[in-house]
Write a protein that holds these residues in place. Structure first.
Motif, short mmCIF file in Angstrom:
data_model
loop_
_atom_site.label_atom_id
_atom_site.label_comp_id
_atom_site.label_asym_id
_atom_site.label_seq_id
_atom_site.Cartn_x
_atom_site.Cartn_y
_atom_site.Cartn_z
N UNK B 53 0.79 -1.24 0.00
CA UNK B 53 0.00 0.00 0.00
C UNK B 53 0.82 1.29 0.00
N UNK B 55 2.83 4.19 -1.21
CA UNK B 55 2.99 4.62 -2.59
C UNK B 55 4.45 4.65 -3.05
N UNK B 78 -5.35 14.86 3.73
CA UNK B 78 -5.78 13.80 4.65
C UNK B 78 -4.70 12.75 4.92
N UNK B 79 -3.53 13.15 5.36
CA UNK B 79 -2.43 12.21 5.57
C UNK B 79 -2.61 11.38 6.84
N UNK B 80 -2.06 10.16 6.83
CA UNK B 80 -2.01 9.39 8.08
C UNK B 80 -0.69 9.66 8.81
N UNK B 81 0.39 9.94 8.04
CA UNK B 81 1.69 10.12 8.70
C UNK B 81 2.58 11.16 8.02
N UNK B 151 -4.19 0.03 -3.14
CA UNK B 151 -4.83 0.57 -1.93
C UNK B 151 -4.56 2.08 -1.78
N UNK B 152 -3.36 2.51 -2.15
CA UNK B 152 -3.07 3.95 -2.05
C UNK B 152 -3.99 4.74 -2.99
N UNK B 155 -7.43 4.90 -1.42
CA UNK B 155 -7.52 5.91 -0.35
C UNK B 155 -7.61 7.31 -0.95
N UNK B 158 -10.95 8.02 -2.52
CA UNK B 158 -11.90 8.18 -1.42
C UNK B 158 -11.76 9.58 -0.81
N UNK B 159 -10.53 10.05 -0.66
CA UNK B 159 -10.30 11.37 -0.06
C UNK B 159 -10.80 12.50 -0.97
#
Ligand code: FAD
Lengths: 432, 198
Positions: B53, B55, B78-81, B151-152, B155, B158-159
């Motif tokens: 996942x 990128x 909308x980052x996770x990290x 998956x990236x 996401x 979706x964002x």
């Protein structure tokens, strides 16, 4: 972007500084082929070996590793929940051989810093121009009464080096009666993988939630705080009833009497400072120090190996570099990502040294993911620079940190997926 | 892969041109290479992520790269990290890393895709996306879609659709049009198409 834009884009310092160590002559041009001997084919050692060859393929690199393959500790807590097998964490060294690295299966027993020779148990003598040592941790067996290597291998595993003990602990948890009790004794700082014991408790809870819903997991801790604590507690509340009478996980801090003194392996009873605890399964993670070869080679002060943080060269013996868990690299934690990051700084410094150049300014990253439960991943990230006045590695201000509290379910779920991808990329960056 | 190769060759030539003008060591802070090496544990060696996942960022257009990093630094996209990481660097360092990654060859890996969906995705792409994401979404000035980890991409779409990431100019209309054509399957068809390229 047009070609002209591209040219404009790199004009100035950007394109120039991007070159790093490649802006020099290969070591070979300056004399005979240089030899680097790397001791330990874990994260630090394997990454250093690969990047040395990547930066200058005229350097001859020999890696001495006692095991035929590497089994990663990172993600090994997922073996305890049954999410993965130990086999899925085990990788060979052929990838490194393809980079032209000679991989020797043997145990280093001594390093002569004057003759510049590494000696092995098999009688080998390996001459070096630079030696990289990344042996990982050893355990302070004397710290807990009744706890010995034999007890760990048979009845009370530490499972803090992934391997047969990880599988033993998994079998014990599976065999435990419904309503059984698991005791985890966490180590004092500093130790390998600060969030590890809490991730372990989470992974065991994840299994028990489905298979032994009345089980209890008690963490006995000689500390009053732990890594990513707020996020773990958030996850435990959400998933395992933490804070209620029915909590599956209980954490007993130092103030609450969590420090243990002794274990009776026959009755699986642990003597802590205030009370005794009896478990169906007991996992003791002992206090730690640098791996044995670091002591044999006189690289240690106290429990760990002091280094110059610009290069990771030992401050005790010139020409020997110590990476990863064995080094004292404050303020970086002892983690896989940290060892991987240090290894590249060290490899570049060695290449520069061979070319007669000064080492560049180092930059480091550490990141660590933990899977607290189904669809609940959390992380910590930090970017570091060197404060050369104090020889400390310091986080860049206003950056890094842990996942936000109360993040959306979607982000927590993405972090599980990214945790697994992190694993694949770290393994590939060190071994492929 | 063709465009990809020629682009990195072009970039490499530029790099070589710069290299020959250089004194042996120009150092002011960590080099772009040193900065970029730290990303490999998540994004793969030299930016070619081995999935499933994270990128890939090898071969990424340098301007798109810098824009992305600046957005992350502002907690956008909308980052996770990445926001926590991007905050550690200056604009100049973003450029140095952009240049490093732009000059790396992107190694793509096969992904599991549904052939029928991918085929439909190719048609939707040609109709709605190719204008900006040229050559099936190969690395270019609208980023990298071809061969990117699915998956990236999932996401990311979706964002965009949930309003958590700002739309690039004029892209929303085209995504809406694709969804109008094929309903909810449109996005997954497009992702299977991108994932099927390697
Ligand atoms: C349960 C658990 C979970 C973890 N999870 C994470 C995580 O999620 N993220 C993270 O970043 N880190 C994690 N870690 C930490 C990570 O595993 C270590 O920090 C990392 O492996 C350190 O790398 P190293 O090179 O210092 O040592 P190691 O990777 O331990 O490698 C040392 C190697 O040296 C070899 N060796 C030792 N002595 C000799 C000798 N004399 N001769 C020859 N070979 C020798 C050993 O066999 C071994 O292969 C976890 C650790 C544990 C225990």
């Amino acid at each position: 972007m047009t070609n002209i834009d591209r040219r404009a884009f790199i004009r100035g310092a950007a394109g120039i500084a991007a070159l790093g160590v490649s802006a020099g002559f290969p070591a070979l041009v300056l004399g005979a082929a240089r030899r680097v001997v790397v001791v330990g084919g874990g994260v630090g050692g394997a990454t250093a070996a690969k990047y040395l060859r990547k930066l200058d393929d005229t350097i001859s690199v020999t890696l001495i590793e006692r095991k035929p393959s590497y089994t990663s500790c990172f993600m090994s807590n997922e073996v305890l929940s049954g999410e993965r097998t130990l086999q899925s964490l085990t990788f060979g060294y052929d990838g490194l051989r393809r980079h032209g690295i000679e991989v020797v299966q043997d145990t280093a027993v001594g390093i002569d810093p004057l003759q510049k020779i590494v000696q092995t148990a098999g009688g080998g003598k390996f001459q070096y121009d630079a030696c990289v040592v990344s042996p990982g941790i050893g355990f302070k067996w004397e710290a807990i009464g009744g706890y010995t290597e034999e007890v760990a291998a048979t009845t009370v595993p530490h499972a803090w080096n992934a391997g047969p003990q990880t599988e033993l602990l998994r079998r014990q948890i599976e065999a435990m009666p419904e309503g059984g009790r698991v005791i985890i004794s966490a180590p004092p700082n500093p130790f390998k993988c600060p969030p590890g014991p809490y991730e372990r408790a989470s992974q065991i809870a994840m299994y028990c939630k489905h298979h032994k819903p009345r089980a209890k997991i008690i963490i006995l801790d000689p500390k009053d705080a732990f890594s990513k604590q707020g996020l773990y507690l958030e996850g435990w509340r959400k998933l395992y009833g933490y804070g209620t009478d029915n909590s599956m996980i209980e954490w007993i801090s130092a103030a609450g009497g969590g420090k243990i003194e002794e274990i009776d392996p026959e009755t699986l009873t642990v003597q802590a400072e205030i009370e005794e605890f009896q478990g169906d399964v007991v996992n003791i993670i002992p206090p730690q120090k640098a791996g044995a070869i670091a002591f044999a080679a006189d690289l240690v002060e106290g429990d760990w190996c002091p280094v110059d943080k610009r290069t990771f060269e030992s401050t005790r013996h010139k020409g020997i570099y110590v990476l990863g868990d064995a080094s004292s690299a404050a303020k970086m934690p002892k983690s896989a990502y940290a060892a991987n990051s240090q290894a590249k700084v060290c490899a570049a410094a060695i290449v520069n040294r061979f070319r007669g150049l000064e080492p560049g300014d180092p930059t480091f990253v550490n990141t660590c993911y933990s899977v607290v439960g189904e669809d609940f991943g959390i992380s910590v990230a930090a970017v570091y620079g060197l404060n050369s006045h104090t020889n400390t590695i310091e986080p860049i201000p206003n950056s890094g940190g842990v996942s936000p509290a109360n993040a959306s379910a979607e982000i927590r779920k993405r972090e599980v997926s990214y945790a697994h991808s992190w694993f694949k990329n770290v393994i590939s960056d060190m071994l492929e | 892969m063709k465009r990809d190769d020629t682009m990195s060759k072009h970039v490499r030539n530029l790099l070589l041109a710069v290299l020959t003008l250089l004194p042996a060591a120009v150092m002011a802070g960590p080099s772009g290479q040193a900065l970029s090496f730290t990303c490999a544990g998540c994004h793969g060696t030299d930016g070619s992520s081995v999935g499933p996942s994270m990128p890939a960022i090898a071969g990424m257009d340098p301007e798109v790269f810098v824009d992305a990093m600046k957005d992350y630094r502002l907690d956008k996209r909308n980052p996770s990290i990445m926001n926590r990481i991007a905050k550690a660097y200056s604009d100049e360092q973003f450029k140095e890393m952009a240049w490093f990654f732009a000059s790396q060859r992107l190694h793509l890996q096969p992904q599991v895709t549904d052939a029928a969906l991918a085929k439909r995705g190719a048609e939707l792409h040609q109709k709605h996306c190719e204008k900006c994401h040229e050559e099936g979404g190969r690395p270019g000035d609208a980023g990298t879609l071809a061969g990117q980890w699915m998956p990236y991409l999932q996401y990311t779409m979706q964002d965009f659709l949930s309003g958590k990431r700002d739309w690039p100019r004029k892209m929303k209309r085209k995504v809406d049009a694709a969804i109008e054509d094929d309903g909810a399957d449109a996005v997954s068809a497009l992702i299977h198409y991108y994932g099927s390229q390697h």
